[in-house]
Write an enzyme that holds these catalytic residues in place. Sequence first.
Site, short mmCIF file in Angstrom:
data_model
loop_
_atom_site.label_atom_id
_atom_site.label_comp_id
_atom_site.label_asym_id
_atom_site.label_seq_id
_atom_site.Cartn_x
_atom_site.Cartn_y
_atom_site.Cartn_z
CG ASP A 1 11.89 13.33 -9.14
OD1 ASP A 1 12.99 13.06 -8.62
OD2 ASP A 1 11.74 13.49 -10.38
CG HIS B 1 21.21 11.24 -9.47
ND1 HIS B 1 21.33 12.53 -9.93
CD2 HIS B 1 19.94 11.12 -9.02
CE1 HIS B 1 20.20 13.18 -9.74
NE2 HIS B 1 19.34 12.36 -9.21
CG ASP C 1 14.44 12.49 -11.73
OD1 ASP C 1 13.97 11.41 -11.35
OD2 ASP C 1 14.88 13.38 -10.96
CG HIS D 1 16.62 15.50 -8.30
ND1 HIS D 1 15.51 14.71 -8.04
CD2 HIS D 1 16.72 16.36 -7.26
CE1 HIS D 1 14.99 15.07 -6.88
NE2 HIS D 1 15.69 16.06 -6.38
#
Length: 343
Positions: A284, A159, A195, A197
């Site tokens: 995740d 991120h 991931d 996200h």
Amino acid sequence: MLTIYSDSHRLQHGRSELIDGTLKPCFETPSRADMVLAAVRQRDLGDVVHPRRHGLEPILRVHDEGYVRFLETAWQRWSEMGRDYDALPKMWQIRRLREAVPEHVEGQLCYYSMDCGTPITAGTWQAATASVDVALTGADRLIGGERAAFALTRPPGHHAARDYCGGYCFFNNAAIAAQALRDHGMHRVAVLDVDYHHGNGTQDIFYHRSDVLFLSIHGDPRTEYPFFLGFADEKGDGEGLGYNFNFPLAAGSCVSTWFFALDCALEQIARFGAEALVVSLGVDTFEGDPISRFQLGTPDFVTLGARLAALKLPTLFCLEGGYAVGPIGDNVVNVLAGFEARS
Ligand SMILES: NCCCNCCCCCS
Ligand SMILES: [Zn+2]
């Protein structure tokens, strides 16, 4: 498979994050790395080595100098204000507010942050630079001819953009490693983000480039963090047009939908003619993850590893997310073992 690990990750231990309207204990905890390391050892994945120091130069190949200098000085300047709690922003430089970089640390904290879940603490600089060294030491191994390596990176990185932190990330470990592979003679490098996200930071860093292909399979930003990037129509810009692939999937998507998206991503990597692959390995996507909404079961991560091995590319795995701490070790090592079994 070799694992690179540094105990310095422990120095990043935020106390709280603002999530769903309330301050909660951070989900991104040192115990995550402890559980992964324990599983690496217990499953006898291979040797575990400490990272070599690489200094700031590789970081500055990817991140804005002003941002790097901010991270280097933020805690000291924050604590000089008499504050001993985690440094978190209190607002953002939002639309039509001046885009100039503030002088004061409080303003810079707002300017260089994407969210209020990424606390800067006394140990953040040391932990984040060590995490980069872990990823770069893994890249060194690929440059040296090794087939694969696992960089047990914490804090995570995907991120973190050129000039901002967020999503528990400060430096983009995977992007810095991909740049190092490019700098050491690999002409085309693919970064695949699995991931839950969207890897907004990695996309931001390579969006205008055709030498690094970025692909991400993730929860649809219409409902999922990071909300403002990760849509399918983001295909790159300028030189980079056609070298960015987003596969947003509705929260709650089933496993076969996820693997279909993976197969589409792998096809693009093969077409690109990548000479090396960097995997932003977040787990995740696990059905039991507390902040995510996909359905992968622990055995599915073996299948993921096997599919990645089919590309027959030198592969560097960089740990990203995964917040179900109990199963994280088996979920991560299943990917690596699945990869090894098909290599
Ligand atoms: N309600 C979910 C809020 C998510 N907040 C940040 C998530 C960062 C994931 C890093 S992989
Ligand atoms: Zn995530």
